[in-house]
Structure formats: C-alpha cells, structure tokens
Design a protein around this motif. Sequence first.
Motif, short mmCIF file in Angstrom:
data_model
loop_
_atom_site.label_atom_id
_atom_site.label_comp_id
_atom_site.label_asym_id
_atom_site.label_seq_id
_atom_site.Cartn_x
_atom_site.Cartn_y
_atom_site.Cartn_z
N UNK A 118 0.82 -1.23 0.00
CA UNK A 118 0.00 0.00 0.00
C UNK A 118 0.84 1.27 0.00
N UNK A 119 2.10 1.18 0.42
CA UNK A 119 2.96 2.36 0.57
C UNK A 119 3.35 2.91 -0.80
N UNK A 120 3.25 4.23 -0.96
CA UNK A 120 3.68 4.91 -2.19
C UNK A 120 4.88 5.80 -1.88
N UNK A 121 4.75 6.65 -0.87
CA UNK A 121 5.79 7.62 -0.54
C UNK A 121 5.55 8.16 0.86
N UNK A 122 6.61 8.52 1.55
CA UNK A 122 6.45 9.20 2.83
C UNK A 122 7.66 10.08 3.08
N UNK A 123 7.47 11.06 3.94
CA UNK A 123 8.58 11.93 4.29
C UNK A 123 8.21 12.89 5.40
N UNK A 124 9.22 13.27 6.14
CA UNK A 124 9.07 14.29 7.16
C UNK A 124 9.41 15.65 6.56
N UNK A 125 8.89 16.69 7.16
CA UNK A 125 9.11 18.05 6.66
C UNK A 125 9.96 18.85 7.64
N UNK A 126 10.72 19.76 7.11
CA UNK A 126 11.50 20.68 7.93
C UNK A 126 10.55 21.60 8.69
N UNK A 127 11.02 22.29 9.72
CA UNK A 127 10.15 23.19 10.50
C UNK A 127 9.52 24.28 9.64
N UNK A 128 8.33 24.75 10.03
CA UNK A 128 7.62 25.77 9.25
C UNK A 128 8.43 27.04 9.03
N UNK B 108 -1.94 3.57 -1.18
CA UNK B 108 -3.02 3.09 -2.05
C UNK B 108 -3.91 2.22 -1.19
N UNK B 109 -5.21 2.47 -1.27
CA UNK B 109 -6.16 1.66 -0.50
C UNK B 109 -7.46 1.54 -1.29
#
Length: 114
Positions: free
Chosen positions: A40-50, A84-85
């Motif tokens: 089911x996984x496509x992509x993931x990521x953490x974001x830098x601070x706002x 994807x689900x």
Amino acid sequence: MKHYVLTMYQPDGEPPGPEILDPVMRDLGALEQEMKDAGVWVFSGGLRPPAQAAVARLREGEVLTTDGPYTEGKEHIGGFTIIRAADMEAALGWGRKMARAVALLPIEVREFQG
C-alpha cells in the motif's frame, strides 16, 4: 485502488527529546515496512520546521515570495505518507495504526481527487 494521504500534525516548537522521539521513529519505521510489505505504501517523508518554509503567491500580476509558513498556528504538518487503498475505511485502518505509532499526534486521512 485510490490514493490517500495520511498527514501527521505536530505542535510548534522544539521536537521532544530522544527518550520520546526514538520510540516514535522506531514505530513509524516498522509501520512503513508493514505498509511496504502489504503493497500500500507509495511515498512518505518528514518536513523541515515551518520557519524554513517559503510561500509564493500571485499579487497584481507579480509573483511574490515570503519567508515562513503560509499560516501561523500552534500546530503544523510534520510529515505525511501516501498510500493506495481500496476505500476510506481501509485507509483509516492505516491511519489508526499511524496514530498508535506517533502516540499523541493526530493523523488526518484524505483521499486524492480523481
């Protein structure tokens, strides 16, 4: 299969210390592997601070850019995972697992259009 984004919101400010963050990151890593194994996984990521964001917007025919986030608040998007689900209920199942992995942080589950 439809695509969904699982968005993690976290409070502004300094992240918690390793005694809190390390188990969360371990559990998120295990969940990501489970998603990959399930296909089911496509992509993931953490974001830098706002504070490290920038905004571009059209004003009177000119594109202006400003430093910082688009909106200020007490929370911000810390990261996201695209999956994807088959339907919203299946996506919510993964959202529930993510909520358990990150303990107290809310996870928003939204379907992509189209």
